[in-house]
Design an enzyme around this catalytic site. Structure first.
Site, mmCIF file in Angstrom:
data_model
loop_
_atom_site.group_PDB
_atom_site.id
_atom_site.type_symbol
_atom_site.label_atom_id
_atom_site.label_comp_id
_atom_site.label_asym_id
_atom_site.label_seq_id
_atom_site.Cartn_x
_atom_site.Cartn_y
_atom_site.Cartn_z
ATOM 1 N N HIS A 46 -77.730 6.885 116.454
ATOM 2 C CA HIS A 46 -76.912 7.196 115.551
ATOM 3 C C HIS A 46 -76.463 6.407 115.055
ATOM 4 C CE1 HIS A 46 -74.625 9.058 119.367
ATOM 5 N NE2 HIS A 46 -75.175 7.867 119.929
ATOM 6 N N THR A 66 -78.375 4.085 120.374
ATOM 7 C CA THR A 66 -77.199 3.643 119.123
ATOM 8 C C THR A 66 -78.192 3.498 117.970
ATOM 9 O OG1 THR A 66 -75.867 2.399 120.832
ATOM 10 C CG2 THR A 66 -75.595 1.645 118.554
#
Ligand code: NAD
Ligand code: ZN
Length: 351
Positions: free
Chosen positions: A43, A40
């Protein structure tokens, strides 16, 4: 304090001096000992479409860590200065149907520390008392820093029967690799793993996979069926989020088996429901986060039993200021867990 901050809505991140978080009466301030980089965070760093919608800079990101309690709010009763802790970073509302029925891991109004609020890529992080997890001092700092993704794996593996069953893990990122270790520790076998990246294929073998399939180079469903006399795997753990791997995961499942889906596809996909779910009598489970705190207790017991050797998965350790280098390593695929230390990398024992 020093922190890694997403300062603006564009790729990258900056190391900045920011204020130490101010805690409320029910909060705990934790001095971060080690943090770990998650997919994450990649990202957020790369600033993809998901980040554009979800992240509101400026934000200190990071949500996998362990540390020592620095101070506590006036109403805190269950933590005190000096405690060795980590935290469940999904903050549940406590009021919705799920929270009121013992399912706070799927709270309707969940907010995540490090995504919706400032996180742990910093010297200090603020955590609500309800989310603090006290760590047994026997557990090394390096393992304590990865309880969040290890918890995803423990939750998935233990979402159904596992001992004495054949298991297939599709996708050997950090969570898939943890899942192989956990399944093995829980008495599963044989364990099939599929993964395209050579570095991660090697790690899968090291973690105890009996057969590692180069997917999609070799059809993993055909391979699992061939190695189980055409029956298929009793349990399939989907940990890639890749659409092709997800379809193959269903195909390699035996009739009446359990498939637990953790990997997150980036968009809707087509499945052969009639053949791969309905006629098969498959048990299909979605897996979100970790059960709070049921998964944490099981994870701690597994770690204390000594049955989980996670050392091969802590592939890189660096000062927090080298964050960008850690991100590049992860993006290349030639890493599994990258640990960051605000106070510099400790001695080799990692305690
Ligand atoms: P990751 O991206 O590092 O791992 C995915 C792995 O799948 C990679 O090693 C990749 O090479 C592999 N892969 C790609 N295509 C494949 C194919 N065709 N066959 C087999 N393997 C293939 O991610 P991670 O951190 O290990 O997380 C695993 C997945 O779980 C991700 O999709 C992530 O978004 C998701 N996730 C879900 C939850 C949850 O609560 N449900 C929590 C954390 C992460
Ligand atoms: Zn809720």
């Amino acid at each position: 304090m020093q922190a890694i901050v997403k300062t603006e809505a564009r790729p990258g991140a900056e190391i900045q001096r920011v204020a130490v978080p101010e805690i409320g009466p029910r909060d705990v301030l934790v001095r971060v000992k080690a943090a770990s980089v998650c997919g994450t965070d990649l990202h957020i760093y790369r600033w993809d479409r998901w980040s554009e919608r979800r992240i509101h800079p400026p934000l200190v990101f990071g949500h996998e860590f362990c540390g020592e309690v620095e101070s506590v709010g006036a109403e805190v009763t269950t933590a005190r200065a000096g405690d060795f802790v980590s935290a469940e970073m999904h903050v549940a509302c406590g009021r919705c149907f799920q929270c009121r029925t013992g399912q706070r891991h799927i709270c309707q109004n969940v907010r995540i520390i490090g995504i919706d609020m400032d996180g742990c890529f910093a010297e200090f992080v603020k955590i609500p008392e309800s989310n603090i997890w006290k760590i047994d001092p026997a557990i090394p700092v390096d393992y304590a820093a990865v309880l969040d993704p290890l918890g995803n794996a423990v939750h998935t593996v233990l979402a159904g029967e596992i001992a004495g069953l054949s298991v297939a893990v599709t996708g050997c990122g950090p969570i898939g690799l943890f899942a192989i270790a956990v399944a093995k520790a829980c008495g599963a076998g044989p364990i099939f793993a599929s993964e395209p990246h050579p570095y991660r294929m090697k790690l899968a073998e090291k973690m105890g996979a009996s057969v590692v399939i180069d997917s999609p180079g070799t059809d993993p469903a055909a391979e699992v069926l061939a190695r189980t006399e055409g029956v298929g795997a009793d349990v399939v753990l989907e940990m890639s989020g890749n659409p092709q791997a997800i379809r193959q995961a269903f195909q390699m499942l035996r009739r009446g088996g359990r498939i637990s889906l953790l990997g997150i596809p980036s968009k809707p996909l087509e499945l052969d429901l009639a053949n791969d779910v309905i006629f098969k009598g498959a048990v299909v489970q979605g897996i979100n986060g970790r059960r709070v705190f049921e998964t944490w207790y099981k994870m701690q017991a597994l770690l204390k039993s000594g049955a989980l050797d996670l050392a091969p998965l802590i592939t890189d350790r660096m000062p927090m200021s080298d964050f960008a280098r850690g991100v590049e390593l992860l993006l290349s695929g030639n890493a599994s867990k990258v640990l960051l230390y605000p106070d510099g990398v400790p001695g080799a024992a990692g305690r």
